[in-house]
Structures are given as structure tokens and as C-alpha cells.
Design a protein around this motif. Structure first.
Motif, PDB file in Angstrom:
ATOM      1  N   VAL A  50     -22.330  94.643  56.284  1.00 56.15           N
ATOM      2  CA  VAL A  50     -22.074  95.240  54.974  1.00 56.15           C
ATOM      3  C   VAL A  50     -20.606  95.327  54.597  1.00 56.15           C
ATOM      4  N   VAL A  51     -19.714  95.194  55.557  1.00 58.44           N
ATOM      5  CA  VAL A  51     -18.299  95.412  55.258  1.00 58.44           C
ATOM      6  C   VAL A  51     -17.793  94.523  54.109  1.00 58.44           C
ATOM      7  N   GLY A  52     -18.263  93.322  54.020  1.00 59.95           N
ATOM      8  CA  GLY A  52     -17.825  92.435  52.931  1.00 59.95           C
ATOM      9  C   GLY A  52     -18.594  92.627  51.636  1.00 59.95           C
ATOM     10  N   HIS A  53     -19.564  93.548  51.656  1.00 60.56           N
ATOM     11  CA  HIS A  53     -20.424  93.748  50.488  1.00 60.56           C
ATOM     12  C   HIS A  53     -20.489  95.217  50.070  1.00 60.56           C
ATOM     13  N   LEU A  54     -19.465  95.985  50.403  1.00 60.62           N
ATOM     14  CA  LEU A  54     -19.509  97.416  50.118  1.00 60.62           C
ATOM     15  C   LEU A  54     -19.700  97.747  48.637  1.00 60.62           C
ATOM     16  N   PRO A  55     -19.054  97.034  47.708  1.00 58.60           N
ATOM     17  CA  PRO A  55     -19.303  97.368  46.292  1.00 58.60           C
ATOM     18  C   PRO A  55     -20.774  97.183  45.885  1.00 58.60           C
ATOM     19  N   GLU A  56     -21.397  96.075  46.323  1.00 59.96           N
ATOM     20  CA  GLU A  56     -22.810  95.856  45.987  1.00 59.96           C
ATOM     21  C   GLU A  56     -23.699  96.901  46.662  1.00 59.96           C
ATOM     22  N   LEU A  57     -23.390  97.206  47.915  1.00 58.28           N
ATOM     23  CA  LEU A  57     -24.171  98.201  48.643  1.00 58.28           C
ATOM     24  C   LEU A  57     -24.061  99.562  47.963  1.00 58.28           C
ATOM     25  N   TRP A  58     -22.843  99.939  47.613  1.00 62.18           N
ATOM     26  CA  TRP A  58     -22.637 101.233  46.954  1.00 62.18           C
ATOM     27  C   TRP A  58     -23.380 101.290  45.621  1.00 62.18           C
ATOM     28  N   ALA A  59     -23.283 100.235  44.838  1.00 57.77           N
ATOM     29  CA  ALA A  59     -23.963 100.212  43.533  1.00 57.77           C
ATOM     30  C   ALA A  59     -25.477 100.320  43.701  1.00 57.77           C
ATOM     31  N   THR A  60     -26.006  99.658  44.703  1.00 55.92           N
ATOM     32  CA  THR A  60     -27.454  99.689  44.936  1.00 55.92           C
ATOM     33  C   THR A  60     -27.915 101.053  45.420  1.00 55.92           C
ATOM     34  N   MET A  61     -27.205 101.635  46.372  1.00 52.14           N
ATOM     35  CA  MET A  61     -27.660 102.871  47.003  1.00 52.14           C
ATOM     36  C   MET A  61     -27.266 104.132  46.253  1.00 52.14           C
ATOM     37  N   SER A  62     -26.211 104.061  45.426  1.00 54.13           N
ATOM     38  CA  SER A  62     -25.784 105.273  44.723  1.00 54.13           C
ATOM     39  C   SER A  62     -26.680 105.593  43.532  1.00 54.13           C
ATOM     40  N   SER A  63     -27.326 104.592  42.975  1.00 48.32           N
ATOM     41  CA  SER A  63     -28.314 104.852  41.914  1.00 48.32           C
ATOM     42  C   SER A  63     -29.460 103.855  42.094  1.00 48.32           C
ATOM     43  N   PRO A  64     -30.273 104.110  43.101  1.00 44.88           N
ATOM     44  CA  PRO A  64     -31.319 103.141  43.441  1.00 44.88           C
ATOM     45  C   PRO A  64     -32.392 103.040  42.360  1.00 44.88           C
ATOM     46  N   ARG A  65     -32.729 101.815  42.073  1.00 43.38           N
ATOM     47  CA  ARG A  65     -33.864 101.494  41.208  1.00 43.38           C
ATOM     48  C   ARG A  65     -34.632 100.404  41.933  1.00 43.38           C
ATOM     49  N   LEU A  66     -35.895 100.311  41.674  1.00 42.17           N
ATOM     50  CA  LEU A  66     -36.723  99.343  42.380  1.00 42.17           C
ATOM     51  C   LEU A  66     -36.161  97.935  42.244  1.00 42.17           C
ATOM     52  N   ASP A  67     -35.778  97.550  41.049  1.00 41.15           N
ATOM     53  CA  ASP A  67     -35.275  96.183  40.843  1.00 41.15           C
ATOM     54  C   ASP A  67     -33.985  95.915  41.613  1.00 41.15           C
ATOM     55  N   THR A  68     -33.061  96.882  41.625  1.00 40.81           N
ATOM     56  CA  THR A  68     -31.798  96.641  42.334  1.00 40.81           C
ATOM     57  C   THR A  68     -31.997  96.639  43.853  1.00 40.81           C
ATOM     58  N   VAL A  69     -32.867  97.513  44.333  1.00 43.99           N
ATOM     59  CA  VAL A  69     -33.144  97.514  45.771  1.00 43.99           C
ATOM     60  C   VAL A  69     -33.856  96.226  46.166  1.00 43.99           C
ATOM     61  N   ARG A  70     -34.758  95.770  45.333  1.00 43.03           N
ATOM     62  CA  ARG A  70     -35.457  94.502  45.612  1.00 43.03           C
ATOM     63  C   ARG A  70     -34.454  93.344  45.651  1.00 43.03           C
ATOM     64  N   GLU A  71     -33.512  93.306  44.711  1.00 42.35           N
ATOM     65  CA  GLU A  71     -32.487  92.258  44.721  1.00 42.35           C
ATOM     66  C   GLU A  71     -31.636  92.338  45.989  1.00 42.35           C
ATOM     67  N   PHE A  72     -31.270  93.553  46.372  1.00 37.40           N
ATOM     68  CA  PHE A  72     -30.488  93.778  47.583  1.00 37.40           C
ATOM     69  C   PHE A  72     -31.239  93.265  48.808  1.00 37.40           C
ATOM     70  N   LEU A  73     -32.523  93.606  48.912  1.00 40.58           N
ATOM     71  CA  LEU A  73     -33.325  93.180  50.060  1.00 40.58           C
ATOM     72  C   LEU A  73     -33.646  91.687  50.024  1.00 40.58           C
ATOM     73  N   ASN A  74     -33.482  91.081  48.881  1.00 36.76           N
ATOM     74  CA  ASN A  74     -33.752  89.649  48.744  1.00 36.76           C
ATOM     75  C   ASN A  74     -32.577  88.792  49.218  1.00 36.76           C
ATOM     76  N   THR A  75     -31.483  89.442  49.583  1.00 35.15           N
ATOM     77  CA  THR A  75     -30.351  88.707  50.147  1.00 35.15           C
ATOM     78  C   THR A  75     -30.457  88.744  51.672  1.00 35.15           C
ATOM     79  N   ALA A  76     -29.951  87.722  52.318  1.00 37.94           N
ATOM     80  CA  ALA A  76     -30.015  87.672  53.787  1.00 37.94           C
ATOM     81  C   ALA A  76     -29.226  88.827  54.404  1.00 37.94           C
ATOM     82  N   TRP A  77     -28.046  89.099  53.865  1.00 36.80           N
ATOM     83  CA  TRP A  77     -27.228  90.166  54.439  1.00 36.80           C
ATOM     84  C   TRP A  77     -27.861  91.537  54.176  1.00 36.80           C
TER      85      TRP A  77
END
Length: 149
Positions: A50-77
Motif C-alpha cells: 500500500v505504500v505506493g498507493h496511500l492516496p487511493e487507499l485513504w480515499a477508498t477507506m475514509s468514505s467507503p462506498r460499495l463501488d469504490t471498495v469494489r474498484e479497490f478490490l479489483n486491483t491486484a495490489w
């Protein structure tokens, strides 16, 4: 690299699970499983992922929505990071179950399969253990935990 990290994460936890299942009465097992540091290896993998993806991780987890979490989980990292996190927490839950099983004097032939079940389907294994613990524990345990009497 992400695929390798995904694969190695499970193998970093296997020695700890093996100790609990196959050497539950060994004194070193109890000492090792009493340390929260057992979760460090998979959490190091999590950090690397996650170190190289902290902005995306923060955006996903700070205001989780099903679509954003699904997009996050759809990435290999993202999927690999969640896998590492789940394995770390499952290991901590398993270690607590192991310690509680020892405290209650539960037989290794009961705890071993229960821990394996927890590795595979942790919420069900944990729930089953909680039921067994409630049945086997003393009813006044809550007071003794607080008062140490």
C-alpha cells in the motif's frame, strides 16, 4: 511482484498456525503465540503493497462506498493488501483462541481442527469457538478478569 507478495503472505503465517495445531503443548508455542508480533510478517507485506498507493487507499477507506471498495478490490495490489490484512487479523484471532483453549484445558484434538477451520473460514471458526468457550468457561469469569480474585 504483487502476485509474489500475495502468494508469500499465507506462507508467512503458516509456521504460527502449524505451532498451534501440531505443537500446542510445546512451551515455546505458548510463548510465541502470546506475542502480537506474530502479525508483523503479513503486515510488512501489507505495508509494501500500500505504500505506493496511500492516496487511493485513504480515499477508498475514509468514505467507503460499495463501488469504490469494489474498484479497490479489483486491483491486484488492493486485493493482495486486503488478503495480507485478513491473514494478519485471522492469525491474531487464532492465537487468542489458542491461548483461551489452553486456559480452558480444551483438548488439542478439538482445538486443532477448530483452528484449521478458522484458517479457512475464520468468522465461522471464531463463532464456533466462542460457543464452545461459553459452554466450557466458568460463569463468574467476568468478575475474576476485572478483580483478579
Amino acid at each position: 511482484m504483487t502476485g509474489f507478495l500475495f502468494e508469500i503472505t499465507f506462507w508467512l503465517t503458516v509456521p504460527f498456525w502449524a505451532l498451534m495445531v501440531f505443537a500446542p503443548k510445546w512451551r515455546a508455542t505458548s510463548r510465541i503465540m502470546s506475542s502480537p508480533l506474530i502479525a508483523v510478517p503479513p503486515l510488512v507485506v501489507y505495508t509494501v503493497l500500500v505504500v505506493g498507493h496511500l492516496p487511493e487507499l485513504w480515499a477508498t477507506m475514509s468514505s467507503p462506498r460499495l463501488d469504490t471498495v469494489r474498484e479497490f478490490l479489483n486491483t491486484a495490489w488492493g486485493a493482495s493488501a486486503v488478503w495480507a490484512q485478513v491473514l494478519a487479523w485471522d492469525l491474531l484471532v487464532g492465537a487468542w483462541m489458542y491461548r483461551e483453549g489452553r486456559r480452558l484445558g480444551l483438548h488439542p484434538l478439538l482445538m486443532g481442527p477448530l483452528l484449521v477451520f478458522t484458517i479457512i473460514l475464520s468468522p465461522f471458526g471464531f463463532a464456533l469457538f466462542l460457543a464452545i468457550r461459553a459452554f466450557c468457561d466458568t460463569p463468574d469469569r467476568a468478575t475474576t478478569v476485572v478483580t483478579d480474585e
